[in-house]
Design an enzyme around this catalytic site. Structure first.
Site, PDB file in Angstrom:
ATOM      1  N   GLY A  91      34.858  39.371  40.848  1.00 46.86           N
ATOM      2  CA  GLY A  91      35.180  39.768  42.211  1.00 46.86           C
ATOM      3  C   GLY A  91      34.707  41.162  42.457  1.00 46.86           C
ATOM      4  O   GLY A  91      33.913  41.717  41.692  1.00 46.86           O
ATOM      5  N   MET A  93      36.175  43.763  42.103  1.00 43.14           N
ATOM      6  CA  MET A  93      36.707  44.783  41.215  1.00 43.14           C
ATOM      7  C   MET A  93      36.503  44.488  39.751  1.00 43.14           C
ATOM      8  O   MET A  93      37.269  44.917  38.904  1.00 43.14           O
ATOM      9  CB  MET A  93      38.182  44.969  41.488  1.00 43.14           C
ATOM     10  CG  MET A  93      38.430  45.432  42.894  1.00 43.14           C
ATOM     11  SD  MET A  93      40.152  45.643  43.159  1.00 43.14           S
ATOM     12  CE  MET A  93      40.195  45.770  44.934  1.00 43.14           C
ATOM     13  N   VAL A  96      36.484  38.610  35.381  1.00 40.38           N
ATOM     14  CA  VAL A  96      37.654  38.051  34.716  1.00 40.38           C
ATOM     15  C   VAL A  96      37.206  37.003  33.700  1.00 40.38           C
ATOM     16  O   VAL A  96      36.357  36.165  34.008  1.00 40.38           O
ATOM     17  CB  VAL A  96      38.611  37.405  35.735  1.00 40.38           C
ATOM     18  CG1 VAL A  96      39.861  36.909  35.044  1.00 40.38           C
ATOM     19  CG2 VAL A  96      38.973  38.392  36.830  1.00 40.38           C
ATOM     20  N   LYS A 111      40.880  40.896  32.528  1.00 37.92           N
ATOM     21  CA  LYS A 111      40.158  41.432  33.673  1.00 37.92           C
ATOM     22  C   LYS A 111      39.589  42.785  33.298  1.00 37.92           C
ATOM     23  O   LYS A 111      40.330  43.711  32.967  1.00 37.92           O
ATOM     24  CB  LYS A 111      41.104  41.565  34.852  1.00 37.92           C
ATOM     25  CG  LYS A 111      40.412  42.098  36.090  1.00 37.92           C
ATOM     26  CD  LYS A 111      41.226  41.809  37.317  1.00 37.92           C
ATOM     27  CE  LYS A 111      40.413  42.159  38.563  1.00 37.92           C
ATOM     28  NZ  LYS A 111      40.779  41.360  39.706  1.00 37.92           N
ATOM     29  N   ASP A 204      45.862  43.644  49.346  1.00 33.81           N
ATOM     30  CA  ASP A 204      44.642  42.848  49.272  1.00 33.81           C
ATOM     31  C   ASP A 204      44.988  41.367  49.147  1.00 33.81           C
ATOM     32  O   ASP A 204      44.452  40.655  48.307  1.00 33.81           O
ATOM     33  CB  ASP A 204      43.784  43.322  48.090  1.00 33.81           C
ATOM     34  CG  ASP A 204      42.357  42.781  48.146  1.00 33.81           C
ATOM     35  OD1 ASP A 204      41.924  42.377  49.247  1.00 33.81           O
ATOM     36  OD2 ASP A 204      41.685  42.766  47.100  1.00 33.81           O
TER      37      ASP A 204
HETATM   38  N1  LIG Z   1      45.070  35.161  35.635  1.00 28.32           N
HETATM   39  C1  LIG Z   1      44.049  34.377  35.984  1.00 28.32           C
HETATM   40  N2  LIG Z   1      44.018  33.096  35.562  1.00 28.32           N
HETATM   41  C2  LIG Z   1      43.000  32.297  35.887  1.00 28.32           C
HETATM   42  N3  LIG Z   1      41.945  32.663  36.660  1.00 28.32           N
HETATM   43  C3  LIG Z   1      41.917  33.906  37.106  1.00 28.32           C
HETATM   44  C4  LIG Z   1      42.955  34.836  36.789  1.00 28.32           C
HETATM   45  N4  LIG Z   1      42.641  36.010  37.379  1.00 28.32           N
HETATM   46  C5  LIG Z   1      41.474  35.822  38.021  1.00 28.32           C
HETATM   47  N5  LIG Z   1      41.020  34.567  37.872  1.00 28.32           N
HETATM   48  C6  LIG Z   1      39.786  33.998  38.412  1.00 28.32           C
HETATM   49  O1  LIG Z   1      38.801  34.996  38.476  1.00 28.32           O
HETATM   50  C7  LIG Z   1      38.326  35.135  39.800  1.00 28.32           C
HETATM   51  C8  LIG Z   1      37.915  36.560  40.049  1.00 28.32           C
HETATM   52  O2  LIG Z   1      39.045  37.365  40.159  1.00 28.32           O
HETATM   53  P1  LIG Z   1      38.897  38.831  40.725  1.00 28.32           P
HETATM   54  O3  LIG Z   1      40.253  39.335  40.995  1.00 28.32           O
HETATM   55  O4  LIG Z   1      38.027  39.607  39.826  1.00 28.32           O
HETATM   56  O5  LIG Z   1      38.053  38.615  42.024  1.00 28.32           O
HETATM   57  P2  LIG Z   1      38.480  38.560  43.517  1.00 28.32           P
HETATM   58  O6  LIG Z   1      39.938  38.308  43.642  1.00 28.32           O
HETATM   59  O7  LIG Z   1      37.534  37.648  44.192  1.00 28.32           O
HETATM   60  O8  LIG Z   1      38.141  40.009  44.031  1.00 28.32           O
HETATM   61  P3  LIG Z   1      38.983  41.334  43.832  1.00 28.32           P
HETATM   62  O9  LIG Z   1      38.289  42.040  42.743  1.00 28.32           O
HETATM   63  O10 LIG Z   1      38.858  42.007  45.147  1.00 28.32           O
HETATM   64  O11 LIG Z   1      40.380  40.964  43.477  1.00 28.32           O
HETATM   65  C9  LIG Z   1      39.463  34.637  40.666  1.00 28.32           C
HETATM   66  O12 LIG Z   1      39.036  34.246  41.928  1.00 28.32           O
HETATM   67  C10 LIG Z   1      39.968  33.491  39.828  1.00 28.32           C
HETATM   68  O13 LIG Z   1      39.145  32.372  40.016  1.00 28.32           O
HETATM   69 MG   LIG Z   2      41.331  39.340  42.605  1.00 27.98          MG
END
Ligand SMILES: Nc1ncnc2c1ncn2[C@@H]1O[C@H](COP(=O)(O)OP(=O)(O)OP(=O)(O)O)[C@@H](O)[C@H]1O
Ligand SMILES: [Mg+2]
Lengths: 412, 167
Positions: A91, A93, A96, A111, A204
C-alpha cells in the site's frame, strides 16, 4: 589501429592544447585526411559542452525503483525470527508479508514500515504508543499487534494475520447485500468507538484497511499509521499542499473527510465521515466523491453532495441511506455525534430495526455547508487584512520616534 | 560463477538493501548506488564463501544489474504513457521520473550500445560510472586498468555519447 582508436589518440593529444597549437597539431597529424580531421574536431567541440553530462548517477531513481519493486526479493528470507512466506499486498505505506514466526510457530502479517517511521523518534514513539494502545483494547474488530521492531535496518510491525479478504476486494467482486453492509459497518463503527474512547483517531478508514473474514468478522487495520506519515509539524492532518511531493505517502484520497481535505484540525468525527464513504461504496459499488484529478476529488468532498443512494441501490431501505448521509455530512457538527451512535444505528439496521435518527436534523441542506469553507476563508482574509492594516497604522508612529535622534544628529 | 547465476543474486540483494535503505535508519544521508553495491558485496561475499569472491566481477555485474533495472523501467514507463494508477504510491511522474528523464535514459542506453560495438571497454567505463555510480578509481580496479586510462576513456566517451545524443 582501428579508426576510433586513431581518432581518440589525436583527440587526447590536442584536447588540452590552446586553440592555435590545436590547429597546428591537427594539420600535422591528420594530413589531408579531411574526414578524420572533421571527426576529431566535431568530437572536440563536445568536450567542453559535455561538462557535467552523465556525471551524476541516477541514484534517486535507482533507489526508488529498487525499493518499489514488489517484494518477492525478500520472500523466503529470514528477518529476525520471522520467515517471509509470501507478499500479501502493498500500500501507500509499505509492503505487507505473510510470515511464519519461527519461535511461536504461528502465522503473522509483517508490515514493513515507511521511512518516515525511522526519521523521527518522536513520531515513532507516538505511533507505537497509539498502535499498542488500540491493540491493548483487545477488541474483536481491531487487529492485534504482536511487536514493533527494528532489525537489520528494517522497521517492521508484526500483527495478527487475518485470513480473509479486504473490503476493497469484496467491493470489486460486485454488489453486497445491504444487510451485510449494515453488519460490516456496525463492526467498523464498534472498533472506532473503542479506539475513540481511548482518544485515538484512525484517520485512514478505507476499504483497503478493512479485512473481512470468511465468517463475516471484520478487522480494522492500521490504527495510528496515518498520523505517522502526516507531514512533520502538523499534529496529524494531512497536508493537502504536499500531494505532489516525492515522498507522497498516501494511497487514496477518496475517503478523506472535508476537514482532512482542507488540512484542518481533525477529531473523531473524521472517522465517521470516512466510514460513511466506505458504506456508500459498499452499498452502491460507486465512490461518492470521484473526479479526474485530485483537485476534483477534493472539491467533490468539500462541496458536492453525492448522488442519492436510493437511486443507485433501490432495494436498500431509505433509513440506511439516511444513516450514510448523516455520517457523510460535510459539517462535522451535523454528523452522528459519536461512533457509538453510528454503531447503534447500523446495528439496528442489521437486525431489522428502524434507526431512530428521525429526530436528528436529517441530511443537511447542501447549500448550508457549501458556503461554509468560503465563509471561513473570507473570515481569515478579513483577519489578515486587519492585522496587516494594524501594522501599517502602528509602524509609522513607532519608527520615526526611534529615527528622529539620529536624523537630527546627522543634519547638525 | 556464471553471469546468469550471479545476476539474480545481485539483483535481489540490491533490492533488499535499497528497501532497507529507504525504510531504515540510514535515511539521514542520501542514497548512493555505489554505496549500496559495496554493502551488497560485503554481505554476499562475507557470508558463505562463493567462487565469485572476485570483487571486480561482482561490481561489474552489479552495474549491469542497475543498468537493466533503470533501462527496463524507463522503456516500460515510456510506452505505458502517463496517468497510471493514482492509488499506488507513485514514483512521482513529476519529480523523480519525468518523461524527459526516462527518455534520457533510453536514449543514453542506445548510444551506449553503439559505443560498445566500437570500443567495449569504453562502454564498460560508462556503465560502471553512470549506472553503477562508481568513481574513477573503483572503475579502474574493476576493469583492471590504470585510473588514467579510465579518465581518458571517460572523457572521450562523454564527448562521443553527447554528440550521439544531440545530433
Ligand atoms: N494483518 C493482515 N492480514 C492479512 N492481510 C493483510 C494484513 N495487513 C495487510 N494485509 C494485506 O496487505 C494489503 C496492503 O496493506 P497496506 O496497509 O500496506 O496497504 P493499504 O491499506 O492499501 O495502504 P496504506 O498503506 O495506506 O494502509 C492489504 O490491503 C491486505 O490485503
Ligand atoms: Mg493499510
Amino acid at each position: 589501429m582501428n579508426e576510433l582508436a586513431r581518432i581518440e589518440e589525436i583527440y587526447h593529444a590536442v584536447v588540452d592544447l590552446p586553440e592555435e597549437e590545436r590547429h597546428r597539431f591537427l594539420s600535422e597529424s591528420c594530413g589531408d585526411d579531411a574526414e578524420l580531421r572533421c571527426e576529431v574536431e566535431s568530437l572536440l567541440s563536445f568536450d567542453e559542452k559535455a561538462g557535467s553530462f552523465i556525471e551524476t548517477p541516477p541514484d534517486d531513481l535507482a533507489a526508488a525503483l529498487l525499493a518499489d519493486r514488489p517484494g518477492h526479493d525478500i520472500v523466503g528470507k529470514q528477518i529476525d525470527h520471522y520467515r517471509i512466506v509470501s507478499q500479501l499486498g502493498s500500500g501507500g505505506m509499505g509492503e505487507v508479508f505473510l510470515a511464519e514466526d519461527t519461535k511461536l510457530f504461528r502465522k503473522v502479517a509483517l508490515k514493513l514500515l515507511p521511512a518516515q517511521f525511522a526519521s523521527s523518534k518522536e513520531r515513532k514513539l507516538r505511533f507505537e504508543r497509539e498502535a499498542r494502545a488500540v491493540s491493548a483494547l483487545n477488541h474483536r474488530n481491531i487487529i492485534t499487534i504482536y511487536e514493533i521492531q527494528e532489525v537489520e535496518g528494517f522497521s517492521f510491525m508484526a500483527t495478527e494475520f487475518v485470513d480473509g479478504r479486504t473490503l476493497n476486494d469484496l467491493i470489486a467482486d460486485g454488489p453486497i447485500p445491504w444487510q451485510d453492509a449494515a453488519k460490516i459497518g456496525a463492526q467498523i463503527a464498534s472498533a472506532l468507538d473503542a479506539a475513540h474512547s481511548v482518544g485515538i483517531i484512525h484517520r485512514d478508514i478505507k476499504p483497503a484497511n478493512i479485512m473481512v473474514r470468511p465468517d463475516g468478522d471484520i478487522k480494522v487495520l492500521d490504527f495510528g499509521l496515518a498520523k505517522l506519515t502526516a507531514p512533520p509539524g502538523e499534529s496529524g492532518s494531512f497536508d493537502t499542499r504536499d500531494h505532489n511531493a516525492r515522498n507522497r505517502v498516501m494511497g487514496t484520497i477518496h475517503y478523506m473527510s472535508p476537514e482532512q481535505a482542507l488540512g484542518a484540525d481533525l477529531d473523531e468525527r473524521t472517522d465517521i465521515f470516512s466510514l460513511g464513504v466506505v458504506l456508500y461504496e459498499v452499498l452502491t459499488g460507486k465512490r461518492p466523491f470521484a473526479g479526474q484529478s485530485d483537485a476534483a476529488v477534493y472539491n467533490a468532498i468539500i462541496n458536492i453532495e453525492p448522488p442519492s443512494i436510493c437511486d443507485l441501490k433501490p432495494d436498500a431501505p431509505q433509513e440506511f441511506a439516511g444513516v450514510v448521509g448523516l455520517a457523510m455530512a460535510k459539517d462535522p457538527d451535523h454528523r452522528f455525534r459519536s461512533a457509538a451512535e453510528l454503531h447503534d444505528a447500523l446495528r439496528g439496521l442489521a437486525s431489522g430495526k428502524r434507526p431512530e435518527i428521525a429526530r436528528r436534523p436529517a441530511v443537511p441542506r447542501p447549500g448550508m455547508w457549501r458556503s461554509l469553507p468560503g465563509l471561513t476563508l473570507a473570515a481569515l482574509i478579513a483577519i489578515l487584512i486587519l492585522v496587516i492594516a494594524s501594522l501599517f497604522i502602528f509602524l509609522p508612529t513607532e519608527a520615526p520616534r526611534k529615527l528622529r535622534p539620529q536624523a537630527s544628529n546627522s543634519t547638525s | 560463477m556464471a553471469l546468469e547465476e550471479l545476476m539474480p543474486l545481485v539483483y535481489d540483494e540490491l533490492r533488499v538493501m535499497a528497501k532497507r535503505y529507504l525504510s531504515g535508519q540510514n535515511r539521514a544521508h542520501t542514497f548512493q548506488t555505489t554505496e549500496l553495491i559495496h554493502e551488497a558485496y560485503l554481505k554476499l561475499a562475507g557470508g558463505e564463501k562463493k567462487d565469485w569472491e572476485n570483487r571486480a566481477h561482482f561490481f561489474g555485474v552489479a552495474a549491469l544489474a542497475m543498468r537493466h533495472i533503470l533501462v527496463n523501467y524507463a522503456v516500460s514507463k515510456r510506452s505505458q504513457k502517463r496517468g497510471g494508477d493514482r492509488h499506488r504510491v507513485t514514483l512521482d511522474d513529476d519529480s523523480v521520473v519525468s518523461i524527459e528523464r526516462t527518455d534520457e535514459i533510453v536514449a543514453l542506453n542506445e548510444a551506449l550500445t553503439n559505443l560498445e560495438t566500437l570500443d567495449q571497454r569504453k562502454g564498460r567505463v560508462v556503465e560502471l560510472r553512470y549506472f553503477g555510480g562508481m568513481s574513477i578509481d573503483e572503475t579502474a580496479s574493476v576493469l583492471k586498468v590504470s585510473p588514467q586510462t579510465v579518465q581518458r576513456d571517460w572523457r572521450f566517451a562523454k564527448s562521443w555519447l553527447m554528440r550521439e545524443l544531440t545530433c
